[in-house]
Design a protein around this motif. Structure first.
Motif, PDB file in Angstrom:
ATOM      1  N   GLY A   1       1.099  -1.191  -0.122  1.00 61.83           N
ATOM      2  CA  GLY A   1      -0.121  -0.199  -0.124  1.00 61.83           C
ATOM      3  C   GLY A   1       1.205   0.940   0.166  1.00 61.83           C
TER       4      GLY A   1
ATOM      5  N   THR B   1       1.264   5.434   1.068  1.00 59.06           N
ATOM      6  CA  THR B   1       0.253   6.502   1.399  1.00 59.06           C
ATOM      7  C   THR B   1       1.060   7.629   0.814  1.00 59.06           C
ATOM      8  OG1 THR B   1      -1.076   5.938   3.190  1.00 59.06           O
ATOM      9  CG2 THR B   1      -0.699   7.778   3.165  1.00 59.06           C
TER      10      THR B   1
ATOM     11  N   THR C   1       0.358  -4.229   4.684  1.00 60.53           N
ATOM     12  CA  THR C   1      -1.275  -3.738   5.717  1.00 60.53           C
ATOM     13  C   THR C   1      -1.988  -3.170   5.931  1.00 60.53           C
ATOM     14  OG1 THR C   1      -0.475  -4.528   8.109  1.00 60.53           O
ATOM     15  CG2 THR C   1      -0.359  -6.103   6.776  1.00 60.53           C
ATOM     16  N   ASP C   2      -2.413  -2.940   5.549  1.00 64.53           N
ATOM     17  CA  ASP C   2      -4.136  -1.711   6.024  1.00 64.53           C
ATOM     18  C   ASP C   2      -3.793  -1.256   7.485  1.00 64.53           C
ATOM     19  OD1 ASP C   2      -5.529  -0.433   3.617  1.00 64.53           O
ATOM     20  OD2 ASP C   2      -6.946  -1.956   3.851  1.00 64.53           O
ATOM     21  N   GLU C   3      -3.703  -2.362   8.798  1.00 61.24           N
ATOM     22  CA  GLU C   3      -3.295  -1.721   9.541  1.00 61.24           C
ATOM     23  C   GLU C   3      -2.040  -1.210   9.527  1.00 61.24           C
ATOM     24  OE1 GLU C   3      -3.879  -5.133   8.447  1.00 61.24           O
ATOM     25  OE2 GLU C   3      -6.749  -5.510   9.204  1.00 61.24           O
TER      26      GLU C   3
ATOM     27  N   ALA D   1      -1.445   2.189   8.680  1.00 62.47           N
ATOM     28  CA  ALA D   1      -2.442   3.285   9.865  1.00 62.47           C
ATOM     29  C   ALA D   1      -1.575   4.198  10.207  1.00 62.47           C
ATOM     30  CB  ALA D   1      -4.014   2.311   9.610  1.00 62.47           C
TER      31      ALA D   1
ATOM     32  N   ARG E   1      -4.069   7.923  -1.251  1.00 60.90           N
ATOM     33  CA  ARG E   1      -3.427   6.685  -0.687  1.00 60.90           C
ATOM     34  C   ARG E   1      -4.083   5.511  -1.995  1.00 60.90           C
ATOM     35  NH1 ARG E   1      -5.483   2.485   2.817  1.00 60.90           N
ATOM     36  NH2 ARG E   1      -4.412   2.209   5.224  1.00 60.90           N
TER      37      ARG E   1
ATOM     38  N   LYS F   1      -4.431   1.044  -1.313  1.00 59.52           N
ATOM     39  CA  LYS F   1      -4.239  -0.300  -0.244  1.00 59.52           C
ATOM     40  C   LYS F   1      -3.446  -0.876  -0.877  1.00 59.52           C
ATOM     41  CE  LYS F   1      -8.764  -0.957  -0.331  1.00 59.52           C
ATOM     42  NZ  LYS F   1     -10.499  -1.348  -0.454  1.00 59.52           N
TER      43      LYS F   1
ATOM     44  N   GLU G   1      -9.611  -4.336  -7.490  1.00 56.64           N
ATOM     45  CA  GLU G   1     -10.193  -4.294  -6.468  1.00 56.64           C
ATOM     46  C   GLU G   1     -11.648  -4.493  -7.382  1.00 56.64           C
ATOM     47  OE1 GLU G   1     -10.307  -0.040  -4.386  1.00 56.64           O
ATOM     48  OE2 GLU G   1      -7.982  -0.706  -4.419  1.00 56.64           O
TER      49      GLU G   1
END
Length: 409
Positions: free
Chosen positions: A209, A211, A288-290, A293, A321, A323, A362
């Motif tokens: 991912g 950002t 990972t998303d977590e 973040a 962003r 994912k 997606e």
């Protein structure tokens, strides 16, 4: 499957002869005259092969080779032909040419597939001219609003939509690829792993991912000689300290976390004035998303704390962003099976770079094939891949398309 190597080489050389820089790099920025010239050639080759051509409202070009079953969902393969400024010969472009040659080789072999085969050339994947990257595939996947993309401006203030119309490649919304059985993207690795291990193929399982953050630190511009150190609110010193701290934090966070500060700009940009304002960019990546973040929040907190220490203010904005992507296991398995059948030394790998496949995953089952990048060089004139690896990757692409036609996904 065997391909026509000479045809592939001649066509790649023809497009890579467009807009060559003094350093022998590529300069096909999205929606430029060079991009138009490359698109025109691609369209001519599609039509020569008997493919029907359609263009969507974001400028993505699709060539369709009809299958035998009108009820079967199509299978799409492709990438992008736009480059970075002074970029490399194979980034993105290899995926388009490998896809085209794979489709032609399947047709010429006499094989009849149930599914239509669609070749896609996505617009503005690089984001070098219109920020952020992957704009067309992002609209296609519903990530970006079409009008917001149309209004994106380059550094000269020229709008995306205006350039799309100028080069004659604004098509219809109805032509977007929104439903398919599978999407496959061949690509150079852009990293050193495959080359260092002596492998010919990367079986891509997903992508990190991303950002993107814009950081603007505001202090006080003042005289370089008359302002004591104790009285300064130096935005550049605060930025330098913040950049050092967030880099260390990213390293401590652990692999595969990476952070890049690609742009820094101090104002008023005078040698004898304490910088009053500093802008710098941040590119954060994780799998990972977590974790993404958490890393993003830690980065923001460190910057804010640093600025508080130096008595300056800061504005932090997320400009985009993407994912983390996990690719379809059936497609990943088809790539792995085909590589094994060809006796290609291969490994499963996650992509550290962003690709149109990230957004397309997606809405459509997606997979990728990597070929090695020599010394991991990319986004530069030194970007290179052995010819035999390009050929093997193209033949592998054809084999996987044939397998996907028979698979249930």
């Amino acid at each position: 499957m065997r391909i026509n190597e000479e045809r592939l080489r001649q066509r790649m050389d023809r497009i890579n002869a467009i807009a060559v820089t003094e350093e022998e790099g590529m300069m096909r920025l999205a929606l430029s005259d060079a991009d138009r010239e490359a698109r025109d050639l691609l369209v001519s080759w599609m039509e020569e092969a008997g493919m029907s051509v359609r263009i969507d409202d974001m400028g993505t070009v699709y060539g369709v080779m009809k299958g035998t079953d009108e009820k079967a969902l199509p299978i799409c393969v492709g990438s992008h032909m736009d480059t970075q400024p002074n970029g490399g010969k194979y980034d993105g472009f290899f995926g388009v040419m490998a896809g085209l040659e794979a489709i032609l080789s399947i047709k010429e072999s006499g094989l009849e597939l149930d599914s239509d085969l669609i070749l896609a050339d996505w617009t503005n994947e690089e984001g070098a001219r219109f920020v952020p990257p992957m704009l067309a595939s992002g609209v296609n996947a519903g990530v970006f609003d079409p009008q917001w993309v149309y209004d994106r401006e380059d550094t000269e203030g020229v709008r995306y939509e205006d350039e799309l119309k100028r080069i004659g490649y604004q098509g219809e919304k109805e032509n977007r690829l929104t439903k398919a059985k599978a999407y496959l993207e061949p690509h150079i690795e852009q990293g050193p792993v495959l080359d260092a291990k002596g492998l010919s193929c990367g079986i891509v399982t997903g992508a990190l991912g991303i950002t993107g953050l814009d950081i603007t630190i505001s202090g006080e511009a003042n005289h370089a000689g008359t302002t004591p150190m104790s009285h300064r609110k130096d935005a550049l010193v605060a930025a330098a300290e913040a950049i050092s701290r967030i880099r260390k934090n990213c390293i401590d966070f652990g692999e595969p976390a990476v952070i890049t500060n690609g742009i820094i700009n101090a104002q008023p940009a005078s040698k004898n004035i304490v910088p009053g304002t500093v802008y710098f960019s941040i590119d954060l990546r994780y799998h990972t998303d977590e974790g993404m973040a958490e890393l993003e929040q830690q980065t923001k907190d460190i910057i804010q704390k640093t600025c508080d220490e130096f008595g300056v203010s800061v504005q932090i904005e997320q400009y985009w962003r993407a994912k983390p992507a996990v690719f379809n296991e059936t497609i990943v398995g088809c790539v792995e099976e085909a590589a094994n059948e060809k006796n290609l030394p291969a490994m499963r790998i996650i992509s550290g770079a962003g690709h149109d496949a990230v957004f397309i995953s997606e809405i459509i089952p997606t997979g990728m094939i990597f070929v090695p990048s020599i010394k991991g060089m990319s986004h530069c004139p030194q970007e290179n891949t052995k010819w035999e690896d390009l050929v093997a990757g193209t033949e592998l692409t054809a084999d996987v398309l044939v397998k996907l036609d028979k698979e249930t996904i």
